[in-house]
Design a protein around this motif. Structure first.
Motif, PDB file in Angstrom:
ATOM      1  N   LEU A  92       0.825  -1.211   0.000  1.00 13.87           N
ATOM      2  CA  LEU A  92       0.000   0.000   0.000  1.00 13.87           C
ATOM      3  C   LEU A  92       0.863   1.266   0.000  1.00 13.87           C
ATOM      4  CD1 LEU A  92      -2.862  -0.984   2.484  1.00 13.87           C
ATOM      5  CD2 LEU A  92      -3.012  -0.752   0.005  1.00 13.87           C
ATOM      6  N   ARG A  93       1.948   1.231   0.761  1.00 12.70           N
ATOM      7  CA  ARG A  93       2.850   2.399   0.768  1.00 12.70           C
ATOM      8  C   ARG A  93       3.498   2.594  -0.599  1.00 12.70           C
ATOM      9  NH1 ARG A  93       4.339   0.720   6.074  1.00 12.70           N
ATOM     10  NH2 ARG A  93       6.166  -0.364   5.223  1.00 12.70           N
ATOM     11  N   ALA A  94       3.816   1.510  -1.274  1.00 12.77           N
ATOM     12  CA  ALA A  94       4.393   1.625  -2.615  1.00 12.77           C
ATOM     13  C   ALA A  94       3.400   2.274  -3.585  1.00 12.77           C
ATOM     14  CB  ALA A  94       4.804   0.236  -3.118  1.00 12.77           C
ATOM     15  N   HIS A  95       2.125   1.896  -3.455  1.00 13.70           N
ATOM     16  CA  HIS A  95       1.106   2.494  -4.309  1.00 13.70           C
ATOM     17  C   HIS A  95       0.952   3.986  -4.009  1.00 13.70           C
ATOM     18  CE1 HIS A  95      -3.353   2.655  -5.696  1.00 13.70           C
ATOM     19  NE2 HIS A  95      -2.527   3.048  -6.656  1.00 13.70           N
ATOM     20  N   SER A 100       1.748   9.698  -5.401  1.00 11.49           N
ATOM     21  CA  SER A 100       2.149  11.052  -4.989  1.00 11.49           C
ATOM     22  C   SER A 100       3.269  11.604  -5.859  1.00 11.49           C
ATOM     23  CB  SER A 100       2.580  11.046  -3.523  1.00 11.49           C
ATOM     24  OG  SER A 100       3.682  10.165  -3.329  1.00 11.49           O
ATOM     25  N   ASN A 101       4.152  10.749  -6.356  1.00  8.04           N
ATOM     26  CA  ASN A 101       5.245  11.219  -7.211  1.00  8.04           C
ATOM     27  C   ASN A 101       4.787  11.589  -8.618  1.00  8.04           C
ATOM     28  OD1 ASN A 101       7.161  10.980  -5.231  1.00  8.04           O
ATOM     29  ND2 ASN A 101       7.916   8.993  -5.915  1.00  8.04           N
ATOM     30  N   LEU A 102       3.570  11.201  -8.973  1.00  9.36           N
ATOM     31  CA  LEU A 102       3.021  11.558 -10.284  1.00  9.36           C
ATOM     32  C   LEU A 102       2.122  12.780 -10.216  1.00  9.36           C
ATOM     33  CD1 LEU A 102       2.113   8.001 -11.645  1.00  9.36           C
ATOM     34  CD2 LEU A 102       4.069   9.414 -12.293  1.00  9.36           C
ATOM     35  N   GLU A 103       2.224  13.544  -9.132  1.00  6.44           N
ATOM     36  CA  GLU A 103       1.369  14.724  -8.960  1.00  6.44           C
ATOM     37  C   GLU A 103       1.636  15.738 -10.078  1.00  6.44           C
ATOM     38  OE1 GLU A 103       0.167  17.929  -5.451  1.00  6.44           O
ATOM     39  OE2 GLU A 103       1.774  16.458  -5.143  1.00  6.44           O
ATOM     40  N   GLY A 104       0.540  16.252 -10.622  1.00  2.00           N
ATOM     41  CA  GLY A 104       0.642  17.168 -11.746  1.00  2.00           C
ATOM     42  C   GLY A 104       0.405  16.503 -13.082  1.00  2.00           C
ATOM     43  N   LEU A 108      -1.510  10.047 -15.797  1.00  3.05           N
ATOM     44  CA  LEU A 108      -0.640   9.044 -15.186  1.00  3.05           C
ATOM     45  C   LEU A 108      -1.123   8.668 -13.791  1.00  3.05           C
ATOM     46  CD1 LEU A 108       2.890  10.316 -16.283  1.00  3.05           C
ATOM     47  CD2 LEU A 108       1.519   8.464 -17.274  1.00  3.05           C
ATOM     48  N   GLN A 109      -1.614   9.654 -13.049  1.00  2.31           N
ATOM     49  CA  GLN A 109      -2.158   9.345 -11.734  1.00  2.31           C
ATOM     50  C   GLN A 109      -3.381   8.436 -11.831  1.00  2.31           C
ATOM     51  OE1 GLN A 109      -2.601  13.305  -9.864  1.00  2.31           O
ATOM     52  NE2 GLN A 109      -1.171  12.575  -8.312  1.00  2.31           N
ATOM     53  N   PHE A 110      -4.223   8.689 -12.836  1.00  2.00           N
ATOM     54  CA  PHE A 110      -5.399   7.836 -13.024  1.00  2.00           C
ATOM     55  C   PHE A 110      -4.984   6.403 -13.354  1.00  2.00           C
ATOM     56  CE2 PHE A 110      -8.508   5.897 -15.915  1.00  2.00           C
ATOM     57  CZ  PHE A 110      -9.616   5.879 -15.095  1.00  2.00           C
ATOM     58  N   LEU A 111      -4.006   6.264 -14.236  1.00  2.68           N
ATOM     59  CA  LEU A 111      -3.536   4.926 -14.587  1.00  2.68           C
ATOM     60  C   LEU A 111      -2.916   4.229 -13.389  1.00  2.68           C
ATOM     61  CD1 LEU A 111      -1.968   5.607 -18.112  1.00  2.68           C
ATOM     62  CD2 LEU A 111      -4.170   4.528 -17.588  1.00  2.68           C
ATOM     63  N   CYS A 112      -2.150   4.969 -12.606  1.00  9.62           N
ATOM     64  CA  CYS A 112      -1.541   4.387 -11.403  1.00  9.62           C
ATOM     65  C   CYS A 112      -2.607   3.967 -10.403  1.00  9.62           C
ATOM     66  CB  CYS A 112      -0.579   5.391 -10.778  1.00  9.62           C
ATOM     67  SG  CYS A 112       0.063   4.896  -9.157  1.00  9.62           S
ATOM     68  N   TRP A 113      -3.608   4.828 -10.230  1.00 13.83           N
ATOM     69  CA  TRP A 113      -4.647   4.556  -9.234  1.00 13.83           C
ATOM     70  C   TRP A 113      -5.509   3.354  -9.619  1.00 13.83           C
ATOM     71  CZ3 TRP A 113      -5.410   6.438  -4.465  1.00 13.83           C
ATOM     72  CH2 TRP A 113      -6.630   6.180  -3.852  1.00 13.83           C
ATOM     73  N   VAL A 354     -14.085   4.753  -9.944  1.00 12.91           N
ATOM     74  CA  VAL A 354     -15.062   5.533  -9.175  1.00 12.91           C
ATOM     75  C   VAL A 354     -14.399   6.236  -7.988  1.00 12.91           C
ATOM     76  CG1 VAL A 354     -17.141   5.356  -7.752  1.00 12.91           C
ATOM     77  CG2 VAL A 354     -16.990   4.100  -9.905  1.00 12.91           C
ATOM     78  N   THR A 355     -13.412   5.595  -7.388  1.00 12.93           N
ATOM     79  CA  THR A 355     -12.768   6.168  -6.198  1.00 12.93           C
ATOM     80  C   THR A 355     -11.543   7.017  -6.530  1.00 12.93           C
ATOM     81  OG1 THR A 355     -11.428   4.154  -5.936  1.00 12.93           O
ATOM     82  CG2 THR A 355     -13.541   4.248  -4.772  1.00 12.93           C
ATOM     83  N   PHE A 356     -11.320   7.353  -7.775  1.00 17.14           N
ATOM     84  CA  PHE A 356     -10.172   8.185  -8.137  1.00 17.14           C
ATOM     85  C   PHE A 356     -10.256   9.522  -7.404  1.00 17.14           C
ATOM     86  CE2 PHE A 356      -8.094  11.034 -11.429  1.00 17.14           C
ATOM     87  CZ  PHE A 356      -6.808  10.676 -11.058  1.00 17.14           C
ATOM     88  N   PRO A 357      -9.202   9.900  -6.662  1.00 13.61           N
ATOM     89  CA  PRO A 357      -9.274  11.097  -5.809  1.00 13.61           C
ATOM     90  C   PRO A 357      -9.568  12.395  -6.549  1.00 13.61           C
ATOM     91  CG  PRO A 357      -7.405   9.736  -5.188  1.00 13.61           C
ATOM     92  CD  PRO A 357      -7.943   9.158  -6.447  1.00 13.61           C
TER      93      PRO A 357
END
Length: 671
Positions: A92-95, A100-104, A108-113, A354-357
């Motif tokens: 979970l910490r790795a995720h 967080s490193n893909l902020e901006g 990419l954040q959506f794909l990671c999430w 659905v839960t994408f921040p």
């Protein structure tokens, strides 16, 4: 006496013979040593073995080997639980680190999430089903069937344990986006581990055991809950309520011993790893003990219990409907039968989307893990009051701030969370992977209680007054009662009330928690509604009579003559090998009645299919032994001197053996 003298030639001849004998003996010893495998450290191993045997004899004479088995079961299950928690926390910490490193970079954040939990769910389904096809789900309904006397082959095997352990780890690592827990599967894991330890103890005492006893399975169920939460008493109560219809008092002390060993080991491991400073509750709360709630609030807790009962009825209705729909729909049933990995990946991707921040997850506290969700919901502070204070909000705990994002208040966030998580939790129950459903239900109930507590706290700004004193309403207490009431109503048990108190160490709310749980259970049990586990047993068509009786009480009035059937496969006490062979070929039954004769029909007992196959195998070996002993290719069989037939090496393979009345006579006749 006459003295015999030997000359030099005779002396040399004797010395040569001695040398030859010594060489021969040495060669024989060398051949024997080459035939036997070399075992190094033989003396040391024999000393260790002797010490172990002495310790085993001494300990067994004091407490008995089976008591050590119960303690070992608790310790090993706690070790598995702790290691699984560590592994899941790292994943979970790795995720979170990657997100967080893909902020901006929103894409990419959506794909990671989405792809991270999707891959883990697909891996869980693929791995578990490749090793054990029936490892999906929690496993609690199946364990209940085994405790009711139903035999489920290979359901307690070690490959099944390994498949469920790895699959459950991947499912939990998907996080709160999929919203799954581990209590149910861990009860099943503990049962498999208990069955294995039971076999080890049986082999150590040279006792042949065909199947695990009911005692070790009941004890294992208690250990599974105790090792997940460090709550031994609620674990024992869970095994009493959920696992069996009739609880034997003799199982009580072993259950308490094993559950206490598991809970203590779990807490000690947490202390040694630095996660806890001392032995304390897993979700420790610090509510006020002077005046935790006013007497008038008892009415509010009663309303909360009825509310949780009503919501649980809706949840169970949706749960039964979707399970039935998935099994009856042609497309979904075919997809689950042939492409389980694709189905798991698709559902996990939908839930994660659905839960994408940066979308709807912004109003659902989606970035909090399961433990963080429960810890934040149990906080004593009033979120709405704190959110209006900018200075407190800037320096406050970040957990509660996830429930009060910019542009919305806590009521909107809690409302969206309850509406969205209801159908998401129902949909997640269809995933064909190892997962539990108790912890998500527990958190959902805490959110229901938190919402009611926040509303009451906001409505009574000055607190509830009684006898001239004012007491601020504690929303965390309502969350605690809501968690126990909703999970108890879904499972039709009272053990969640005790679990809520053991998890938080907050015994000041024992009365309102128990009251809310009782009222929620009363509403959920009305009109013979099945519980969560009963519904799964009915949908899967598991032979669990208590589940059928709860949903259809008319079965109690059915007479035995209406359901009894005449057996078609019956053995006589005088039947021989031929009759047994014909019976096994013509019938697929697993048990056969044995009667005195077909005319009398007097029942003498029963025999299993495995025992009959072993009986035939023994006679087949006997025929082979005779052929091998006389070293002939064919034997003539006579009955009272008259020729009855001939046996060759191919006959035992085709027929199994000959009739018991026949006598083999070995007189000529080799081909």
């Amino acid at each position: 006496m006459e003295e015999v003298q030997c000359g030099p030639e005779r002396l040399a001849e004797c010395m040569g013979m001695d040398e030859q004998n010594s060489v021969t003996q040495a060669e024989e010893m060398l051949m024997v040593s080459n035939m036997q495998p070399r075992k190094p450290w033989r003396r040391s191993r024999s000393m260790v073995k002797e010490c172990v045997q002495r310790i085993q004899a001494a300990v067994s004479s004091v407490v008995g080997l089976h008591w050590l088995c119960y303690v070992a079961l608790g310790v090993l299950t706690a070790l598995l639980s702790f290691c699984m928690n560590l592994t899941v926390a790292k994943l979970l910490r790795a995720h979170q680190w990657l997100y967080s490193n893909l902020e901006g970079h929103a894409v990419l954040q959506f794909l990671c999430w989405t792809l991270y939990p999707t891959s883990l769910c697909a891996l869980s389904t693929s791995f578990s089903h490749s090793i054990c096809p029936y490892s999906a789900g929690s496993g609690v309904p199946e364990v209940r069937c085994m405790l009711a006397g139903v035999e489920l082959p290979d359901y307690l095997s070690l490959p099944h344990l390994f498949a469920k352990l790895v699959g459950l780890t991947c499912s939990l690592a998907a996080g709160s986006t999929v919203f799954l827990g581990k209590v149910g599967p861990f009860v099943h894991l503990s049962t498999m581990l208990g069955a294995y330890l039971h076999r080890l103890c049986a082999s150590a005492t040279s006792v042949k055991e065909g199947k695990p006893k009911q005692e070790i399975m009941v004890v294992s169920a208690a250990v599974g809950v105790a090792s997940c939460f460090g709550a031994p008493i609620s674990g024992v109560l869970f095994s009493v309520e959920v696992m069996g219809t009739h609880y034997a008092v003799r199982d009580y002390y072993p259950s308490v011993l094993a559950a206490a060993s598991g809970a203590l080991s779990f807490h000690l491991l947490s202390v040694c790893s630095g996660k806890q400073e001392t032995l304390q509750a897993l979700f420790k709360t610090t509510y006020s003990t002077n005046l935790p709630f006013q007497p008038v609030e008892i009415l509010a807790f009663a309303v909360l219990g009825l509310l949780c009962g009503a919501v649980s009825c809706l949840y169970l209705l949706c749960h039964r409907w979707i399970l039935q729909f998935v099994r009856t729909n042609a497309i979904l049933s075919k997809l689950l039968a042939t492409e389980k990995v694709l189905y798991s990946g698709g559902v996990a991707f939908l839930l994660a989307s659905v839960t994408f921040p940066l979308s709807a997850g912004h109003f659902m506290a989606a970035q909090l893990s399961m433990n963080q969700l429960l810890s934040s919901l149990l906080e004593e502070k009033q979120w709405y009051v704190v959110s209006q204070n900018a200075s407190v909000q800037a320096t406050g705990d970040p957990l509660w701030q996830a429930w009060s994002p910019s542009g919305s208040n806590v009521y909107v966030t809690l409302g969206v969370f309850l509406l969205m998580k209801l159908w998401m939790l129902v949909l997640a129950c269809t995933l064909p992977l190892p997962a539990g459903y108790f912890m998500p239900v527990f958190i959902y109930g805490a959110a229901v209680g938190r919402l009611l507590g926040e509303v009451l706290a906001h409505a009574s700004t000055n607190g509830v007054s009684s006898q001239g004193t004012a007491c601020a309403i504690n929303p965390g207490g309502y969350a605690l009662a809501g968690a126990a009431a909703f999970s108890g109503a879904v499972t039709h048990t009272l053990s969640p009330a005790l679990l809520a108190l053991e998890l938080t160490g907050q015994h000041t709310h024992a009365v309102p928690v128990l009251l809310a749980t009782l009222l929620a259970n009363a509403l959920a049990r009305s009109r013979h509604r099945p519980s969560f586990y009963d519904a799964i047993a009915i949908i899967k068509k598991l032979p669990h009579p208590p589940s059928l009786l709860r949903t259809c009480p008319k079965l109690l009035s059915v007479q035995l003559g209406q359901v009894v059937r005449v057996p078609t496969a019956v053995l006589e006490s005088q039947d021989g090998v031929t009759s047994v062979q014909q019976l096994l070929r013509s019938s697929t039954e697993r048990m056969f009645p044995v009667v005195d004769s077909h005319e009398s029909g007097v029942l003498l007992g029963s025999v299993s299919r495995l025992e009959l196959e072993a009986f035939l195998h023994g006679h087949r070996d006997g025929a082979y032994s005779v052929l091998g002993a006389v070293r002939e290719q064919c034997l003539f069989v006579t009955e009272r001197g008259r020729l009855a037939g001939v046996i060759t090496w191919s006959e035992p393979l085709r027929q199994g053996c000959v009739s018991e009345e026949h006598v083999l006579e070995f007189g000529g006749g080799g081909k």
